[in-house]
Design a protein around this motif. Structure first.
Motif, mmCIF file in Angstrom:
data_model
loop_
_atom_site.group_PDB
_atom_site.id
_atom_site.type_symbol
_atom_site.label_atom_id
_atom_site.label_comp_id
_atom_site.label_asym_id
_atom_site.label_seq_id
_atom_site.Cartn_x
_atom_site.Cartn_y
_atom_site.Cartn_z
ATOM 1 N N ARG A 1 -4.216 5.300 -10.637
ATOM 2 C CA ARG A 1 -4.365 6.744 -10.781
ATOM 3 C C ARG A 1 -3.720 7.193 -12.076
ATOM 4 N N SER B 1 -1.537 9.267 -14.469
ATOM 5 C CA SER B 1 -0.315 10.061 -14.372
ATOM 6 C C SER B 1 -0.432 11.302 -15.249
ATOM 7 N N ALA B 2 0.559 12.183 -15.165
ATOM 8 C CA ALA B 2 0.559 13.379 -16.016
ATOM 9 C C ALA B 2 0.639 13.001 -17.490
ATOM 10 N N ASP C 1 10.975 7.193 -9.162
ATOM 11 C CA ASP C 1 9.588 7.589 -8.944
ATOM 12 C C ASP C 1 9.417 8.395 -7.668
ATOM 13 N N GLU D 1 11.800 13.533 -12.946
ATOM 14 C CA GLU D 1 10.465 13.263 -13.468
ATOM 15 C C GLU D 1 9.650 12.489 -12.437
ATOM 16 N N ARG E 1 7.241 11.316 -9.287
ATOM 17 C CA ARG E 1 5.916 11.705 -8.794
ATOM 18 C C ARG E 1 6.008 12.324 -7.407
ATOM 19 N N GLY E 2 6.990 11.901 -6.596
ATOM 20 C CA GLY E 2 7.138 12.428 -5.251
ATOM 21 C C GLY E 2 8.557 12.873 -4.981
ATOM 22 N N ARG F 1 9.132 19.418 -12.481
ATOM 23 C CA ARG F 1 8.192 18.448 -13.045
ATOM 24 C C ARG F 1 7.688 17.433 -12.025
ATOM 25 N N CYS F 2 8.095 17.537 -10.786
ATOM 26 C CA CYS F 2 7.627 16.604 -9.765
ATOM 27 C C CYS F 2 6.169 16.916 -9.419
ATOM 28 N N GLU F 3 5.387 15.861 -9.295
ATOM 29 C CA GLU F 3 3.958 16.052 -9.047
ATOM 30 C C GLU F 3 3.693 16.467 -7.604
ATOM 31 N N HIS F 4 4.350 15.836 -6.648
ATOM 32 C CA HIS F 4 4.141 16.135 -5.232
ATOM 33 C C HIS F 4 5.500 16.445 -4.604
#
Length: 397
Positions: free
Chosen positions: A104, A106-107, A280, A332, A334-335, A353-356
């Motif tokens: 997938r 990433s940002a 992460d 930084e 992702r979760g 800045r966390c994606e989820h």
């Protein structure tokens, strides 16, 4: 309060005596009303009041009007489909090599596509994505062409040799890499193999210039974009607004001969010992968590890095290095999984800045619940053992 609203113009017209040269009014006539009812703000506030709470809270999303009002809904226009862009004969190619962890984007990878589109659109070029496998996200991210690399598993030397063959055979004006652990290593390997100039950690990019800070950020280095460059995170905005075709490209890669590396294996670090800045997936406890032993068991079962709010760190229940927030560590990851954290402004800055984000809290109106993409309105003390039971049933490590 359901008194009808007064309409002075209608009342004046009702009192007007017709047939006179001068306007005359009959004050004994029955005034007309507009039919619109007056709003009662106090009644609306009572309807929005959330019962059963010590503090006075209002749920504006569930507010019902105090009076019945008949409204005609305006027709809703269908959302326009994204514009599809097809570049049949590009003047040149701008290639990029995303990290794509877990298959997938990433940002940071999406920002790489934005930078490639910036360079390609300036002169009628196209964007070529050099990836290990196929992905449905590449067209929306901004890829016009897709070339699959003949690499399986983690083999940086073989991947660099394949990129060097594509660089020599194809008309690649630029090749972009993310300035990350894997992307930065691959970019430097390719620069050593090809002998091309390499510009690392670009912080701004245009078709005519690329810049970065140097000497402790006291000076700025600027030059024309070279053939090989890596992009720092948050330097360029991701591509948005148009859908590209992501057409597969065929290329005969030469057979790779034996290199200096006999075998390569990616060994992930222990998440319990990774710093929060490099983690992460972070699981944090707040003031709503009192059983820290169960919390540590859950963090280990989920394979996350433990974090905490400032209240637990100030109380000495968690180490200061585990504090998440503007006064601790800005993540930084992702979760992010927040257990019993209300969400102070400083803490929300740390997870911006966390994606989820997943949050568990008893307060429906907590700021962390509003920030979360998935919210569980429940007691964290009851959610933690329930999650441990589910993970045990599924045979989680």
């Amino acid at each position: 309060m359901s008194r009808p609203r007064k309409d002075p113009r209608m009342e004046r017209a009702a009192h007007l005596v017709p047939g006179g040269a001068r306007p005359r009014f009959d004050l004994a006539a029955t005034p007309a009303t507009s039919g619109r009812l007056r709003r009662d703000p106090r009644a609306e506030e009572r309807l929005a009041l959330v019962p059963g709470t010590l503090r006075r809270r209002l749920d504006r999303s569930q507010r019902a009007p105090a009076v019945s009002v008949v409204a005609v809904a305006a027709p809703v226009e269908a959302e326009a489909a994204p514009r599809r862009v097809v570049i049949a004969e590009p003047a040149f190619l701008v290639a990029l090599v995303p990290d794509a962890p877990g298959g997938r984007l990433s940002a940071h990878d999406r920002q790489l596509f934005g930078a490639a589109r910036l360079l390609a659109d300036a002169g009628g070029g196209a964007v070529l994505a050099l990836v290990d496998g196929s992905s449905e996200e590449l067209g929306a991210a901004g890829a016009d062409r897709v070339l699959a690399l003949p690499i399986t598993g983690y083999d940086p030397e073989a991947k660099a040799l394949a990129l060097n063959a594509a660089l020599a055979a194809l008309d690649l004006r630029h090749v972009l890499f993310p300035e990350s652990a894997e992307g930065g290593d691959l970019a430097r390997r390719l620069a050593a193999l090809s002998g091309e100039p390499f510009f690392a950690g670009a912080e701004s990019l245009s078709p005519k210039a690329v810049t970065r800070a140097a000497r402790g950020r006291r000076v700025e280095q600027r030059r024309a974009p070279p053939r090989l460059l890596s992009l720092a995170i948050d330097a360029i905005a991701p591509h948005a607004g148009s859908l590209h075709e992501a057409l597969p490209v065929e290329f005969a890669f030469p057979e790779t001969t034996g290199g200096a590396l006999l075998s390569a294996e990616f060994i992930p670090a222990d998440p319990a010992r990774v710093s929060l800045a490099e983690a992460d997936f972070v699981v944090s406890a707040g003031n709503g968590v009192s059983d820290l032993d169960t919390f540590r068991m859950l963090v280990a079962a989920l394979g996350g890095t433990p974090g905490a709010s400032r209240m637990l760190c100030d109380a000495g229940l968690m180490p200061r290095a585990a504090q998440v927030g503007a006064s601790g560590t800005v993540l930084e990851a992702r979760g992010y999984f927040a257990l019993g954290i209300a969400g102070a402004p400083q803490h929300l800055q740390g997870v911006a800045r966390c994606e989820h984000v997943i949050a568990v809290n008893t307060d429906l109106h907590a700021a962390m619940i509003e920030r979360a993409g998935l919210a569980i309105v429940a007691d964290a003390q009851k959610v933690m053992p329930a999650l441990l039971r589910l993970l045990g049933e599924e045979g989680a490590p």
